[in-house]
Structures are given as C-alpha cells and as structure tokens.
Write a protein that holds these residues in place. Structure first.
Motif, PDB file in Angstrom:
ATOM      1  N   HIS A 296       0.827  -1.204   0.000  1.00 17.37           N
ATOM      2  CA  HIS A 296       0.000   0.000   0.000  1.00 17.37           C
ATOM      3  C   HIS A 296       0.865   1.259   0.000  1.00 17.37           C
ATOM      4  O   HIS A 296       0.434   2.318  -0.478  1.00 17.37           O
ATOM      5  CB  HIS A 296      -1.018  -0.003   1.155  1.00 17.37           C
ATOM      6  N   CYS A 297       2.105   1.174   0.508  1.00 20.34           N
ATOM      7  CA  CYS A 297       3.020   2.310   0.412  1.00 20.34           C
ATOM      8  C   CYS A 297       3.409   2.560  -1.047  1.00 20.34           C
ATOM      9  O   CYS A 297       3.489   3.708  -1.493  1.00 20.34           O
ATOM     10  CB  CYS A 297       4.270   2.059   1.256  1.00 20.34           C
ATOM     11  N   TRP A 298       3.660   1.484  -1.780  1.00 15.11           N
ATOM     12  CA  TRP A 298       3.981   1.617  -3.215  1.00 15.11           C
ATOM     13  C   TRP A 298       2.831   2.291  -3.949  1.00 15.11           C
ATOM     14  O   TRP A 298       3.043   3.198  -4.759  1.00 15.11           O
ATOM     15  CB  TRP A 298       4.246   0.233  -3.813  1.00 15.11           C
ATOM     16  N   TYR A 299       1.616   1.872  -3.646  1.00 16.41           N
ATOM     17  CA  TYR A 299       0.459   2.458  -4.322  1.00 16.41           C
ATOM     18  C   TYR A 299       0.318   3.931  -3.969  1.00 16.41           C
ATOM     19  O   TYR A 299       0.021   4.758  -4.832  1.00 16.41           O
ATOM     20  CB  TYR A 299      -0.803   1.685  -3.940  1.00 16.41           C
ATOM     21  N   ARG A 300       0.538   4.268  -2.707  1.00 17.85           N
ATOM     22  CA  ARG A 300       0.505   5.673  -2.295  1.00 17.85           C
ATOM     23  C   ARG A 300       1.541   6.499  -3.063  1.00 17.85           C
ATOM     24  O   ARG A 300       1.282   7.642  -3.426  1.00 17.85           O
ATOM     25  CB  ARG A 300       0.754   5.795  -0.796  1.00 17.85           C
ATOM     26  N   ALA A 301       2.702   5.900  -3.292  1.00 18.14           N
ATOM     27  CA  ALA A 301       3.749   6.625  -4.018  1.00 18.14           C
ATOM     28  C   ALA A 301       3.314   6.953  -5.439  1.00 18.14           C
ATOM     29  O   ALA A 301       3.795   7.916  -6.038  1.00 18.14           O
ATOM     30  CB  ALA A 301       5.039   5.806  -4.041  1.00 18.14           C
ATOM     31  N   SER A 302       2.383   6.166  -5.985  1.00 17.14           N
ATOM     32  CA  SER A 302       1.919   6.425  -7.343  1.00 17.14           C
ATOM     33  C   SER A 302       0.789   7.447  -7.387  1.00 17.14           C
ATOM     34  O   SER A 302       0.433   7.920  -8.472  1.00 17.14           O
ATOM     35  CB  SER A 302       1.443   5.124  -7.998  1.00 17.14           C
ATOM     36  N   VAL A 303       0.235   7.797  -6.219  1.00 24.38           N
ATOM     37  CA  VAL A 303      -0.897   8.717  -6.204  1.00 24.38           C
ATOM     38  C   VAL A 303      -0.492  10.106  -6.667  1.00 24.38           C
ATOM     39  O   VAL A 303      -1.172  10.747  -7.458  1.00 24.38           O
ATOM     40  CB  VAL A 303      -1.541   8.788  -4.804  1.00 24.38           C
ATOM     41  N   SER A 304       0.658  10.592  -6.164  1.00 27.91           N
ATOM     42  CA  SER A 304       1.081  11.944  -6.524  1.00 27.91           C
ATOM     43  C   SER A 304       1.499  12.032  -7.985  1.00 27.91           C
ATOM     44  O   SER A 304       1.399  13.085  -8.609  1.00 27.91           O
ATOM     45  CB  SER A 304       2.235  12.395  -5.642  1.00 27.91           C
ATOM     46  N   GLY A 305       1.993  10.916  -8.526  1.00 29.55           N
ATOM     47  CA  GLY A 305       2.410  10.916  -9.924  1.00 29.55           C
ATOM     48  C   GLY A 305       3.645  11.741 -10.200  1.00 29.55           C
ATOM     49  O   GLY A 305       3.959  12.020 -11.345  1.00 29.55           O
ATOM     50  N   SER A 306       4.357  12.135  -9.147  1.00 21.60           N
ATOM     51  CA  SER A 306       5.565  12.938  -9.329  1.00 21.60           C
ATOM     52  C   SER A 306       6.755  12.195  -8.759  1.00 21.60           C
ATOM     53  O   SER A 306       6.636  11.099  -8.229  1.00 21.60           O
ATOM     54  CB  SER A 306       5.410  14.294  -8.624  1.00 21.60           C
ATOM     55  N   SER A 307       7.924  12.814  -8.839  1.00 19.60           N
ATOM     56  CA  SER A 307       9.132  12.170  -8.342  1.00 19.60           C
ATOM     57  C   SER A 307       9.389  12.471  -6.879  1.00 19.60           C
ATOM     58  O   SER A 307      10.292  11.901  -6.272  1.00 19.60           O
ATOM     59  CB  SER A 307      10.345  12.631  -9.165  1.00 19.60           C
ATOM     60  N   ALA A 308       8.613  13.396  -6.305  1.00 18.39           N
ATOM     61  CA  ALA A 308       8.837  13.767  -4.906  1.00 18.39           C
ATOM     62  C   ALA A 308       8.403  12.634  -3.977  1.00 18.39           C
ATOM     63  O   ALA A 308       7.364  12.017  -4.172  1.00 18.39           O
ATOM     64  CB  ALA A 308       8.061  15.031  -4.572  1.00 18.39           C
TER      65      ALA A 308
END
Length: 542
Positions: A296-308
C-alpha cells in the motif's frame, strides 16, 4: 436454522403513519440509477465519483493511519486535476456513521463538495476469528453508501483495499452492483490476503486455540486461526472466482466492474503475502523485497504521480519507500507487460481520477457475474446464526445481548428480560416485502412481550413491526413474516428484536432464521386493511 416457509395465517401490526414523510421519496426499482441512495440522502449530489479505501487485518483492532493519509493524497491529486474533494470517515458504530474527517494532520482540509474519498474503519472487526466478519463489514458498508447517495456520487465508485480489506470491498461491490443503483468503475486489490495467518511460528502461538472456530468438525479453518474468509460465497457454489491458499477465493472480479487491478508480493514475513486475483490485471512485484505493508506504500507513491517522496508517517517512511520500487522491469499477467514501472503511469494512475493510464495491464479472464440474491441468507448476513459466530449482530451498529446456543446442528440466539438482538446495517431491497424469522418461548411470563422494530438509517423514526405477549410457552419453532412498511423498501436499516418485561421476569425467547422475503404469490387481503377500516391485516396464502 434453514427452513421452508410454511403457508400460515399470520397477523402483524404495521405502523404506516409512524414513518416520517421524506425518508424515502419513492419506491425505487432495481436498475433505477442512483435512486436507492438518493432516496435516503439529505442533499443533492454535486460530487464527481467516489473512492473507498479499506484497510486490512489489524492485530490491535484499531484503524491504521495510512488510509487517511492516502485519502488526503488522492484529494490533492483531484485538486491538481482541477477538481475539489472531501475526505469522509466511515465509522459504523458511531453517530453519524459517515462524517467529514476533521483531523487535518492526517486527512487535510476537505472541500464542501467534489470527489468523495471514504475511509473505512473496520479495525475492531478485522482481527476477529470465526466466520462472517468480513462479509458483514461489506454488507454494512454497501448499505450505508447507498443510504448516503444524496451526498455521494455512486455513478463511478473506485474501491481500494489492502489485505483482508480486499474481501470487504469485494462483498460491498457485489451488493452495490446487485442493486443496480451504483456503478463500480474500478476495484484495486493491494496484496490480497483472505486465508488468515499461520497459528504459530517457532512454537509461539499467534492465534490462541481459544480464538479459533470451535464446534465445526468438518471445517478446516482451525489450522489458519479462524481468520480466513472462504465462506463469503458459500451460498453460490456456481461462483468461480479462482482459488486462494487452501480455499475458494473470497475476492471476485465482478463482470460489471470496468477495471480490476491487483498488486502483490511474495516476500512477506509470517506468510503475509498477497496473491493474484482471477480476472484482474495482476502485477507481481518481483525481486523488490517488498513486505505486506509496503504494497500500500507503493500504491501511495503512485498517487502523486511525481518524483517527490513525501511520506511524513511511520507506516510509509521515506526510508522504506525506495526509489528502486520504480524504474525496474516487472511483469503483469505473466507476460503481457515487461516495461519498467513508472510512478506517473502505474498504480493509481490507472484510476479515473488520474485520467486512466494508457499503460493499464490487460484484464484477465474470466470475470464472475453477480448473482447476489437479497432473499437468500446473504441478504441479511448470519441471520440464521449458522456462521457459528456473532458476525452481523455484534458490530457495524448491531447488538447481541443474548446467548448464542446450539441444539444438534442448529444455531440460534436466546434472549432474556430487557435484552435485545439488533442486526447491523443492511439493505432491504426495493422488492423486499417482509422480515421473516422463527421463535420459541421456553419460559413464559404474562408481563413479557417480544417487540420487533425497524430502525431506518438517518433521521427517520423507528417502525414497530410486532408486539406479542409471551403468556404461554411455545415449544416448537414458529415462523413469522412481518410486513415491512413500503417507504422502508430500498433503504438501509437495522432490525431489532427485544424482550420487554417487568422486573424479575423469567421469560426467555429463542430466535432464529432472520431473512428478507418478497411478496408471496397469490397474496389476498380479506379484512378491509386496504380500505383503512382496520389497523391489522391477515395474510391468507391459498
């Protein structure tokens, strides 16, 4: 108890005038858009779709923070796309059940309207052993979402679930689809886990034997600590949703969902790993070293769609979210996708909120059609107590103050003076005509009464359906069918049975086989009720 309803003469009190006008604007039929939800809502919908986030098993019984943080991040993504959004908390044991999140440190500041992001708190149920708890959580969630249709947009629902929460979402989605009052646009499964956990590791018991399901010699779930959900579709042997670890899959890719995506790893500790979901777009994380919670952390990282990388919480710290999680080659559906993972194209980017990524992995086949029947026992989860647990009664707004009892192969509940039995939130279908149940009176008292009441969702007044004196013992199970007021049809409600008695009463009532039913064929009224000349009516089944 499972029984065939006899053809009996039955009498009931129907308090038509006690139901508040405006609770339901009409008597909707299935397939009527969002009529079911809009009928019970209090405001006109100004939203654009809805996302539902459901956590998994929590040993502490407390909801984790990550779903609220993910909700805030999705809200920010919606605003980046030029929209507005609000984060709502679903808390089935509180009043109100659905409320705007006020903890801005976790969920940010919500707009007055826009895309609704509902965070499901089922922590106190997620760690329960025994059967039916995930199914009951899904039942209550679907009922409340439909009841709140006035402030929620049910035309494009996206479910996101992690671990055991994928089962809750699958059950809720099935019910929403069955009503025809909602469109489930997407269902995302993060490390699907429906088979419990190992009972012990290196001789240390994780799930004590006393918490395992007992009394079912033919049920192998004891070896899994009673935490699996293989029973959710037991009334549908025709379902083919694939296999899990030791049983039928409790997560189904329903045929009317536009896109089902699944992400999983197999490197977890204590057999806490995920699996593929039949019929979904499955992406397995290979050689990334992800844990169960990392998914679920990986999926959260894709939410912003940015490199930050901005994860100001212990559950998904920057140290855990490794840049190596993206930019590596992977596969989905075994061979269809070999391009590198991209943070601005994979994961949440496949959602409608994010515009729908062109890199969506192809859906698998086959999909399972929804064959849900509100008049089977699944329409009122564990109404016959055959789950061998208090699921459906003790939580999600339900109450079980009596005693679960067993007689041969039949399970039922016994209540005494001033005790009540209340089912959690459920949906009376638009064509639901009556609530059926059976009862016995092993100990009578002239001063005792069995009272059956319907409590509608929201501000509508309760409807007393039946009040019967318990002046004589009743040794045999007796079937009762109580007519539901027409303005409660197609609404979310709770059914309660209570033994009202004066102090010192020794009366006892045994209850079983609660279920919704439709109007009997050949229904005849013969006592003038339809003319308003009497307050009681008789049902004659030819």
């Amino acid at each position: 108890m499972r029984f065939l309803r006899p053809l009996l003469l039955m009498t009931t009190v129907v308090l038509w005038q006690s139901i508040g006008a405006g609770t339901v604007a009409a008597e909707p039929a299935r397939g009527g858009g969002t009529a079911l939800g809009a009928a019970q809502g209090t405001t006109q919908s100004t939203t654009q779709g809805m996302t539902v986030i459901t956590h998994g098993f929590q040993l502490s019984g407390t909801r984790p923070n990550w779903p609220l943080l993910m909700a805030a991040e999705i809200a920010a993504r919606v605003r980046d796309e030029g929209g507005t959004a609000k984060v709502l908390e679903y808390r089935p044991t509180q009043d109100p059940v659905l409320a705007v999140c006020t903890d801005t440190s976790l969920c940010g500041v919500s707009d007055a309207s826009g895309h609704s992001i509902v965070v499901v708190d089922w922590g106190s149920l997620s760690n329960q052993s025994g059967r039916g708890f995930s199914e009951a959580a899904g039942e209550a969630l679907a009922a409340v979402l439909l009841a709140e249709g006035g402030q929620l947009d049910l035309s494009a629902v996206h479910f996101i679930g992690h671990s055991r929460g994928t089962v809750v979402n699958s059950e809720a989605a099935e019910r929403l689809i069955a009503t025809g009052a909602a469109i489930v646009d997407q269902m995302t499964a993060l490390d699907t886990h429906d088979w419990g956990v190992g009972r012990s590791v290196d001789g240390v018991e994780l799930v004590p034997a006393t918490d395992r399901e007992i009394g079912r010699d033919d049920d192998p779930r004891g070896a899994r600590g009673g935490l699996d959900d293989f029973d959710v579709n037991e009334l549908h042997p025709e379902y083919d949703c694939g296999q899990s670890q030791g049983g039928d899959s409790a997560v189904c890719s329903w045929s009317l969902i536009d896109y089902v995506d699944s992400y999983y790893q197999r490197d977890g500790f204590l057999d806490l790993w995920g699996r593929s979901v039949q019929g979904a777009s499955n992406l397995e994380f290979l050689d990334l070293g992800l844990s169960h919670g990392d998914v679920h952390c990986w999926y959260r990282a894709s939410v912003s769609g940015s490199s930050a990388l901005e994860f100001p919480d212990a559950e998904c710290s920057e140290a855990e979210v490794d840049l190596d999680w993206f930019g590596v080659s992977t596969q989905c559906n075994a061979a269809d996708r070999t391009s590198p993972l991209q943070r601005n194209a994979d994961g949440f980017n496949a959602s409608a909120v994010a515009g729908g990524s062109s890199i969506r992995c192809p859906d698998g086949v086959p999909r399972q059609p929804v064959l849900f029947d509100f008049f089977l026992q699944e329409g009122l989860v564990n109404g016959d107590f055959e789950k061998d647990s208090d699921a459906g009664w003790s939580s999600n707004g339900g109450v079980l103050e009596g005693t679960l009892s067993v007689e041969g192969d039949n399970r039922f509940v016994q209540i005494a003076q001033d005790q009540e039995l209340r089912h959690s939130w459920s949906l009376l279908p638009p064509d639901g005509w009556a609530i059926d149940f059976t009862y016995r009176v092993p100990a009578s008292d002239l001063a005792a009464e069995l009272v059956v009441t319907a409590y509608p969702y929201g501000d509508g007044p309760e409807a007393e359906l039946w009040r019967s004196e318990l002046g004589t013992t009743v040794a045999e199970w007796t079937a009762v069918s109580l007519r539901m007021p027409s303005d409660l049809q197609g609404t979310a409600l709770r059914i309660e049975a209570r033994l009202a008695a004066s102090s010192g009463s020794g009366a006892l009532v045994e209850l079983d086989s609660f279920a919704w039913s439709g109007a009997p064929a050949g229904l005849l009224f013969d006592d003038g009720f339809e003319t308003g000349s009497v307050e009681r009516w008789s049902l004659v089944s030819p």
